[in-house]
Design a protein around this motif. Structure first.
Motif, PDB file in Angstrom:
ATOM      1  N   GLU A 171      97.752  15.111  68.194  1.00 32.39           N
ATOM      2  CA  GLU A 171      96.926  13.984  67.821  1.00 32.39           C
ATOM      3  C   GLU A 171      95.898  14.400  66.778  1.00 32.39           C
ATOM      4  O   GLU A 171      95.528  15.574  66.666  1.00 32.39           O
ATOM      5  CB  GLU A 171      96.219  13.415  69.056  1.00 32.39           C
ATOM      6  N   ARG A 172      95.426  13.413  66.039  1.00 34.73           N
ATOM      7  CA  ARG A 172      94.364  13.662  65.085  1.00 34.73           C
ATOM      8  C   ARG A 172      93.109  14.103  65.830  1.00 34.73           C
ATOM      9  O   ARG A 172      92.781  13.553  66.875  1.00 34.73           O
ATOM     10  CB  ARG A 172      94.085  12.392  64.297  1.00 34.73           C
ATOM     11  N   GLU A 173      92.409  15.088  65.280  1.00 36.95           N
ATOM     12  CA  GLU A 173      91.208  15.579  65.936  1.00 36.95           C
ATOM     13  C   GLU A 173      90.044  15.697  64.956  1.00 36.95           C
ATOM     14  O   GLU A 173      90.238  15.933  63.758  1.00 36.95           O
ATOM     15  CB  GLU A 173      91.459  16.943  66.591  1.00 36.95           C
ATOM     16  N   PHE A 174      88.873  15.543  65.487  1.00 35.39           N
ATOM     17  CA  PHE A 174      87.648  15.648  64.720  1.00 35.39           C
ATOM     18  C   PHE A 174      87.405  17.093  64.317  1.00 35.39           C
ATOM     19  O   PHE A 174      87.630  18.017  65.108  1.00 35.39           O
ATOM     20  CB  PHE A 174      86.483  15.134  65.560  1.00 35.39           C
ATOM     21  N   VAL A 175      86.939  17.285  63.089  1.00 32.19           N
ATOM     22  CA  VAL A 175      86.606  18.622  62.602  1.00 32.19           C
ATOM     23  C   VAL A 175      85.105  18.738  62.343  1.00 32.19           C
ATOM     24  O   VAL A 175      84.433  19.608  62.896  1.00 32.19           O
ATOM     25  CB  VAL A 175      87.386  18.958  61.314  1.00 32.19           C
ATOM     26  N   ALA A 176      84.585  17.867  61.478  1.00 34.04           N
ATOM     27  CA  ALA A 176      83.181  17.947  61.096  1.00 34.04           C
ATOM     28  C   ALA A 176      82.748  16.612  60.503  1.00 34.04           C
ATOM     29  O   ALA A 176      83.593  15.840  60.032  1.00 34.04           O
ATOM     30  CB  ALA A 176      82.953  19.067  60.088  1.00 34.04           C
ATOM     31  N   ALA A 177      81.443  16.364  60.504  1.00 29.47           N
ATOM     32  CA  ALA A 177      80.909  15.155  59.901  1.00 29.47           C
ATOM     33  C   ALA A 177      79.524  15.441  59.358  1.00 29.47           C
ATOM     34  O   ALA A 177      78.848  16.384  59.783  1.00 29.47           O
ATOM     35  CB  ALA A 177      80.867  14.009  60.913  1.00 29.47           C
ATOM     36  N   ILE A 178      79.116  14.605  58.415  1.00 30.82           N
ATOM     37  CA  ILE A 178      77.793  14.739  57.809  1.00 30.82           C
ATOM     38  C   ILE A 178      77.224  13.339  57.630  1.00 30.82           C
ATOM     39  O   ILE A 178      77.950  12.412  57.253  1.00 30.82           O
ATOM     40  CB  ILE A 178      77.870  15.530  56.483  1.00 30.82           C
ATOM     41  N   SER A 179      75.947  13.188  57.904  1.00 27.06           N
ATOM     42  CA  SER A 179      75.314  11.882  57.770  1.00 27.06           C
ATOM     43  C   SER A 179      75.252  11.461  56.314  1.00 27.06           C
ATOM     44  O   SER A 179      75.492  12.257  55.403  1.00 27.06           O
ATOM     45  CB  SER A 179      73.916  11.920  58.384  1.00 27.06           C
ATOM     46  N   ALA A 180      74.915  10.202  56.090  1.00 24.84           N
ATOM     47  CA  ALA A 180      74.983   9.622  54.745  1.00 24.84           C
ATOM     48  C   ALA A 180      74.127  10.374  53.726  1.00 24.84           C
ATOM     49  O   ALA A 180      74.545  10.581  52.580  1.00 24.84           O
ATOM     50  CB  ALA A 180      74.569   8.158  54.799  1.00 24.84           C
ATOM     51  N   ARG A 181      72.947  10.780  54.151  1.00 22.82           N
ATOM     52  CA  ARG A 181      72.058  11.493  53.233  1.00 22.82           C
ATOM     53  C   ARG A 181      72.171  13.008  53.365  1.00 22.82           C
ATOM     54  O   ARG A 181      71.492  13.742  52.656  1.00 22.82           O
ATOM     55  CB  ARG A 181      70.614  11.055  53.474  1.00 22.82           C
ATOM     56  N   GLY A 182      73.018  13.467  54.289  1.00 28.10           N
ATOM     57  CA  GLY A 182      73.266  14.896  54.429  1.00 28.10           C
ATOM     58  C   GLY A 182      72.319  15.630  55.351  1.00 28.10           C
ATOM     59  O   GLY A 182      72.398  16.854  55.477  1.00 28.10           O
ATOM     60  N   GLY A 183      71.456  14.903  56.037  1.00 24.42           N
ATOM     61  CA  GLY A 183      70.457  15.570  56.863  1.00 24.42           C
ATOM     62  C   GLY A 183      70.979  16.074  58.193  1.00 24.42           C
ATOM     63  O   GLY A 183      70.364  16.944  58.814  1.00 24.42           O
ATOM     64  N   ARG A 184      72.078  15.523  58.664  1.00 25.11           N
ATOM     65  CA  ARG A 184      72.647  15.931  59.948  1.00 25.11           C
ATOM     66  C   ARG A 184      74.109  16.281  59.786  1.00 25.11           C
ATOM     67  O   ARG A 184      74.845  15.603  59.072  1.00 25.11           O
ATOM     68  CB  ARG A 184      72.513  14.804  60.979  1.00 25.11           C
ATOM     69  N   THR A 185      74.515  17.332  60.454  1.00 25.38           N
ATOM     70  CA  THR A 185      75.910  17.738  60.450  1.00 25.38           C
ATOM     71  C   THR A 185      76.398  17.922  61.874  1.00 25.38           C
ATOM     72  O   THR A 185      75.613  18.195  62.790  1.00 25.38           O
ATOM     73  CB  THR A 185      76.123  19.046  59.668  1.00 25.38           C
ATOM     74  N   TYR A 186      77.700  17.766  62.051  1.00 31.02           N
ATOM     75  CA  TYR A 186      78.320  17.837  63.366  1.00 31.02           C
ATOM     76  C   TYR A 186      79.621  18.617  63.223  1.00 31.02           C
ATOM     77  O   TYR A 186      80.346  18.436  62.244  1.00 31.02           O
ATOM     78  CB  TYR A 186      78.635  16.422  63.888  1.00 31.02           C
ATOM     79  N   TYR A 187      79.922  19.443  64.198  1.00 31.65           N
ATOM     80  CA  TYR A 187      81.127  20.259  64.142  1.00 31.65           C
ATOM     81  C   TYR A 187      81.829  20.269  65.496  1.00 31.65           C
ATOM     82  O   TYR A 187      81.178  20.287  66.546  1.00 31.65           O
ATOM     83  CB  TYR A 187      80.805  21.698  63.758  1.00 31.65           C
ATOM     84  N   ASP A 188      83.134  20.329  65.432  1.00 33.88           N
ATOM     85  CA  ASP A 188      83.872  20.612  66.650  1.00 33.88           C
ATOM     86  C   ASP A 188      83.662  22.087  66.988  1.00 33.88           C
ATOM     87  O   ASP A 188      83.508  22.924  66.097  1.00 33.88           O
ATOM     88  CB  ASP A 188      85.352  20.315  66.455  1.00 33.88           C
ATOM     89  N   ASP A 189      83.678  22.404  68.268  1.00 35.80           N
ATOM     90  CA  ASP A 189      83.449  23.786  68.680  1.00 35.80           C
ATOM     91  C   ASP A 189      84.468  24.753  68.087  1.00 35.80           C
ATOM     92  O   ASP A 189      84.173  25.927  67.864  1.00 35.80           O
ATOM     93  CB  ASP A 189      83.479  23.891  70.209  1.00 35.80           C
ATOM     94  N   SER A 190      85.673  24.268  67.821  1.00 35.52           N
ATOM     95  CA  SER A 190      86.730  25.147  67.323  1.00 35.52           C
ATOM     96  C   SER A 190      86.483  25.645  65.902  1.00 35.52           C
ATOM     97  O   SER A 190      87.099  26.627  65.478  1.00 35.52           O
ATOM     98  CB  SER A 190      88.081  24.431  67.385  1.00 35.52           C
ATOM     99  N   VAL A 191      85.600  24.980  65.175  1.00 37.91           N
ATOM    100  CA  VAL A 191      85.346  25.373  63.788  1.00 37.91           C
ATOM    101  C   VAL A 191      83.904  25.791  63.556  1.00 37.91           C
ATOM    102  O   VAL A 191      83.571  26.276  62.467  1.00 37.91           O
ATOM    103  CB  VAL A 191      85.715  24.238  62.801  1.00 37.91           C
ATOM    104  N   LYS A 192      83.060  25.625  64.552  1.00 38.72           N
ATOM    105  CA  LYS A 192      81.649  25.942  64.388  1.00 38.72           C
ATOM    106  C   LYS A 192      81.486  27.414  64.030  1.00 38.72           C
ATOM    107  O   LYS A 192      82.081  28.298  64.644  1.00 38.72           O
ATOM    108  CB  LYS A 192      80.906  25.610  65.682  1.00 38.72           C
ATOM    109  N   GLY A 193      80.696  27.672  63.013  1.00 40.91           N
ATOM    110  CA  GLY A 193      80.489  29.032  62.538  1.00 40.91           C
ATOM    111  C   GLY A 193      81.484  29.478  61.483  1.00 40.91           C
ATOM    112  O   GLY A 193      81.280  30.496  60.822  1.00 40.91           O
ATOM    113  N   ARG A 194      82.563  28.736  61.326  1.00 43.53           N
ATOM    114  CA  ARG A 194      83.586  29.070  60.313  1.00 43.53           C
ATOM    115  C   ARG A 194      83.645  28.035  59.195  1.00 43.53           C
ATOM    116  O   ARG A 194      83.907  28.389  58.044  1.00 43.53           O
ATOM    117  CB  ARG A 194      84.965  29.179  60.950  1.00 43.53           C
TER     118      ARG A 194
END
Length: 125
Positions: A44-67
């Motif tokens: 299935e499709r899975e989430f990797v990362a996201a960034i807010s509209a102005r770039g102030g917040r970022t989000y990562y899946d644990d599998s890619v965090k730090g990489r």
């Protein structure tokens, strides 16, 4: 309407790096949060990362965090996904997506209004 075009995919050896780009056209890109998702064959499709509209917040899946690192340049209407220390498990089609609505995590595909066509990333062992 927002059009999204991914680029930067390809074949890389394990341990290598790639930088994906997501070029946006249409309505104001800076109004949209941007996410990266991936789908491997048979999965299935899975989430990797996201960034807010102005770039102030970022989000990562644990599998890619730090990489992986997600960034954006609103002046260029482009978002990026820098991928380091790649492993064969990262092999997938990578999609960027844009979300107009507000959220506290942007991890769900259903939150996104527009999607690109995807770019293939293949990591050899």
């Amino acid at each position: 309407q927002v059009q999204l075009v991914e680029s930067g995919g390809g074949l890389v050896e394990a341990g290598g790096s790639l930088r994906l780009s997501c070029a946006a056209s249409g309505r104001t890109f800076s109004s949209y949060a941007t996410g990266w998702f991936r789908q491997a064959p048979g999965k299935e499709r899975e989430f990797v990362a996201a960034i807010s509209a102005r770039g102030g917040r970022t989000y990562y899946d644990d599998s890619v965090k730090g990489r992986f690192t997600i960034t954006r340049d609103n002046a260029k209407n482009t978002a990026y996904l820098q991928m380091n220390s790649l492993t064969p498990e990262d092999t997938a089609v990578y999609y960027c997506a844009a979300a107009l609505g507000a959220s506290d995590n942007y991890r769900q595909g259903s939150q996104y209004d527009y999607w690109g066509q995807g770019t293939q990333v293949t990591v050899s062992s």
